[in-house]
Design a protein around this motif. Structure first.
Motif, short mmCIF file in Angstrom:
data_model
loop_
_atom_site.label_atom_id
_atom_site.label_comp_id
_atom_site.label_asym_id
_atom_site.label_seq_id
_atom_site.Cartn_x
_atom_site.Cartn_y
_atom_site.Cartn_z
N ALA A 16 -50.52 52.95 -7.55
CA ALA A 16 -50.83 53.92 -6.49
C ALA A 16 -49.57 54.70 -6.18
O ALA A 16 -48.57 54.13 -5.75
N VAL A 17 -49.61 56.01 -6.37
CA VAL A 17 -48.41 56.81 -6.21
C VAL A 17 -48.24 57.36 -4.80
O VAL A 17 -47.17 57.85 -4.45
N VAL A 18 -49.28 57.30 -3.98
CA VAL A 18 -49.22 57.81 -2.61
C VAL A 18 -50.40 57.24 -1.84
O VAL A 18 -51.43 56.90 -2.43
N ASP A 19 -50.25 57.12 -0.51
CA ASP A 19 -51.36 56.66 0.30
C ASP A 19 -52.14 57.81 0.92
O ASP A 19 -53.29 57.66 1.32
N ARG A 20 -51.53 58.98 0.99
CA ARG A 20 -52.17 60.12 1.64
C ARG A 20 -53.32 60.67 0.80
O ARG A 20 -53.32 60.56 -0.42
N CYS A 21 -54.29 61.27 1.50
CA CYS A 21 -55.44 61.86 0.81
C CYS A 21 -55.87 63.11 1.56
O CYS A 21 -55.70 63.20 2.78
N ASN A 22 -56.43 64.06 0.84
CA ASN A 22 -56.90 65.30 1.45
C ASN A 22 -58.40 65.26 1.76
O ASN A 22 -58.98 66.27 2.15
N LEU A 23 -59.02 64.10 1.60
CA LEU A 23 -60.38 63.88 2.08
C LEU A 23 -60.35 62.76 3.13
O LEU A 23 -59.37 62.04 3.26
N ARG A 24 -61.44 62.64 3.87
CA ARG A 24 -61.56 61.59 4.89
C ARG A 24 -62.90 60.88 4.70
O ARG A 24 -63.74 60.85 5.59
N CYS A 25 -63.09 60.32 3.53
CA CYS A 25 -64.37 59.70 3.20
C CYS A 25 -64.69 58.57 4.16
O CYS A 25 -63.83 57.75 4.49
N THR A 26 -65.94 58.52 4.60
CA THR A 26 -66.34 57.57 5.64
C THR A 26 -66.14 56.13 5.22
O THR A 26 -65.93 55.25 6.07
N TYR A 27 -66.20 55.82 3.94
CA TYR A 27 -66.07 54.45 3.47
C TYR A 27 -64.62 54.06 3.20
O TYR A 27 -64.35 52.95 2.73
N CYS A 28 -63.68 54.97 3.48
CA CYS A 28 -62.29 54.71 3.15
C CYS A 28 -61.35 54.78 4.35
O CYS A 28 -60.43 53.97 4.47
N MET A 29 -61.57 55.76 5.23
CA MET A 29 -60.64 55.89 6.35
C MET A 29 -61.28 56.61 7.53
O MET A 29 -62.30 57.28 7.37
N PRO A 30 -60.67 56.49 8.71
CA PRO A 30 -61.20 57.18 9.89
C PRO A 30 -61.08 58.69 9.74
O PRO A 30 -60.32 59.20 8.91
N GLU A 31 -61.82 59.41 10.58
CA GLU A 31 -61.82 60.88 10.52
C GLU A 31 -60.43 61.46 10.73
O GLU A 31 -60.07 62.47 10.13
N ASN A 32 -59.63 60.85 11.59
CA ASN A 32 -58.29 61.36 11.88
C ASN A 32 -57.23 60.86 10.92
O ASN A 32 -56.04 61.10 11.13
N GLY A 33 -57.64 60.16 9.89
CA GLY A 33 -56.68 59.65 8.92
C GLY A 33 -56.06 58.34 9.36
O GLY A 33 -56.56 57.63 10.24
N LEU A 34 -54.95 57.99 8.72
CA LEU A 34 -54.29 56.72 8.94
C LEU A 34 -52.85 56.95 9.39
O LEU A 34 -52.37 58.09 9.42
N THR A 35 -52.18 55.88 9.72
CA THR A 35 -50.73 55.95 9.93
C THR A 35 -50.07 55.87 8.56
O THR A 35 -50.02 54.80 7.94
N TRP A 36 -49.62 57.00 8.06
CA TRP A 36 -49.15 57.07 6.68
C TRP A 36 -47.81 56.34 6.51
O TRP A 36 -47.02 56.22 7.45
N ILE A 37 -47.58 55.88 5.31
CA ILE A 37 -46.32 55.22 4.98
C ILE A 37 -45.19 56.24 5.08
O ILE A 37 -45.31 57.38 4.62
N LYS A 38 -44.09 55.83 5.70
CA LYS A 38 -42.95 56.72 5.83
C LYS A 38 -42.38 57.04 4.45
O LYS A 38 -42.40 56.21 3.54
N GLN A 39 -41.84 58.25 4.32
CA GLN A 39 -41.36 58.73 3.03
C GLN A 39 -40.37 57.77 2.39
O GLN A 39 -40.42 57.49 1.19
N GLU A 40 -39.45 57.23 3.20
CA GLU A 40 -38.42 56.35 2.65
C GLU A 40 -38.97 55.01 2.20
O GLU A 40 -38.31 54.25 1.48
N GLU A 41 -40.20 54.69 2.63
CA GLU A 41 -40.81 53.43 2.23
C GLU A 41 -41.65 53.58 0.96
O GLU A 41 -42.05 52.57 0.35
#
Length: 328
Positions: A16-41
């Motif tokens: 997995a190269v990134v946790d961010r996504c440009n969709l908000r699929c109902t079976y994957c994440m909330p409508e407002n997205g997630l708390t994304w992993i910090k860049q340095e992590e």
């Protein structure tokens, strides 16, 4: 070769190269997205390449890039190109939602990407919006057309959800009549990022029976070794149909897969809640040989199946983490 305590050969890495996504699929994440992993992590390109090389030296020859959405990562196409040139990696593929993929398809062909899994849960534009919370259906379909034009193997991944896309099952099956694609229906999983339980009314047997009711002539085909899908063909159709029992987990017996999360955690099972952070090990100064020893010892503890992994490793809160944080 990497083997676990059950004698299974491990040759397939899902990165997995990134946790961010440009969709908000109902079976994957909330409508407002997630708390994304910090860049340095997040792992750097160099760290990902180093790990892929180390795994290749241990016998891993297949790498699939996942996310989140891989192409949300800056310069992901350059990373794909570099991985494609690593010694020992003979099968490179990726999973994508198709929104940003189109512009890179000629390069994917150049890098000899073996196949692309395209997430597509419906063929209806309005249902696409309800499921993904984005109006991007046309982009996904253009990506599908372009992948086929460039003779890249396409597998469509469809999560089957009660009251959301059941009416799409048969139209998606019909895509295989003329197109050389695999359409794979996936049991819904609890990794939805919003603490919502699933009822799983549509499990593998019910999905299969629904298809068989419409196509009684459907035939079982041989499942490749370590396949996650039960595979079928309708006589006269060009493509194939598969069903992935992702929640009921009846395909674990000959599992050959491991995954690395965007932050560098090695997980030997999708349903495993823990793992060793290889990024931290690299940043602490571990040599490649030391990394290999860590990997070999970790894989020795790979659980027998997803049920065992969940029983001993996954907490109630972790069961509802997002697939984007685990790595597709």
């Amino acid at each position: 070769m990497l083997t676990d305590q059950f004698g299974r050969t491990i040759n397939y890495l899902r990165l997995a190269v990134v946790d961010r996504c440009n969709l908000r699929c109902t079976y994957c994440m909330p409508e407002n997205g997630l708390t994304w992993i910090k860049q340095e992590e997040l792992m750097t390109d160099e760290e990902m390449l180093r790990l892929c090389s180390v795994f290749a030296e241990l016998g891993v020859n297949k790498v699939r890039l996942t996310g989140g959405e891989p192409f949300v990562r800056k310069n992901c196409i350059d990373l794909i190109g570099k991985i494609s040139h690593l010694d020992g990696i003979t099968d490179l593929s990726l999973t994508t939602n198709g929104l940003l993929t189109g512009q890179y398809i000629p390069q994917l062909k150049k890098f000899e990407v073996k196949s692309v899994n395209l997430s597509l849960d419906t063929l209806d534009e309005e249902r696409f919006f309800r499921i993904t919370r984005r109006k991007s259906f046309d982009k996904v379909m253009k990506t599908l057309d372009s992948l086929l034009e460039h003779d890249i193997k396409v597998k469509i991944n469809t999560v089957v959800m009660e009251n959301q896309n059941i009416e799409d099952i048969i139209p998606l099956v019909l895509l295989t009549k003329q197109l050389p694609i695999d359409v794979r229906f996936i049991e819904e999983m609890p990794f939805n990022g919003n603490n919502a339980d699933i009822s799983l009314k549509w499990n593998y047997p019910k999905i299969y029976q629904h298809i068989k009711d419409h196509f009684p002539e459907i035939e079982k085909t041989e499942d490749p070794k370590s396949s996650t899908s039960y595979n079928y063909k309708i006589p006269g159709f060009t493509g194939d149909v598969g069903i992935i029992a992702a929640y009921t987990r009846s395909f674990c017996g000959d599992c050959n897969r491991i995954r690395i999360t965007p932050s560098g955690v090695l997980r030997t099972c999708l349903y495993e809640g823990t793992g060793i952070n290889l990024k931290d090990e690299m940043r602490s100064g571990k040599t490649n040989e030391e990394l290999k020893n860590i990997i070999v010892n970790t894989i020795q503890n790979k659980p027998k199946d997803g049920w065992e992994a969940q029983k001993f490793n996954l907490t109630e809160s972790q069961i509802h983490q997002s697939m984007a944080t685990i790595g597709g």
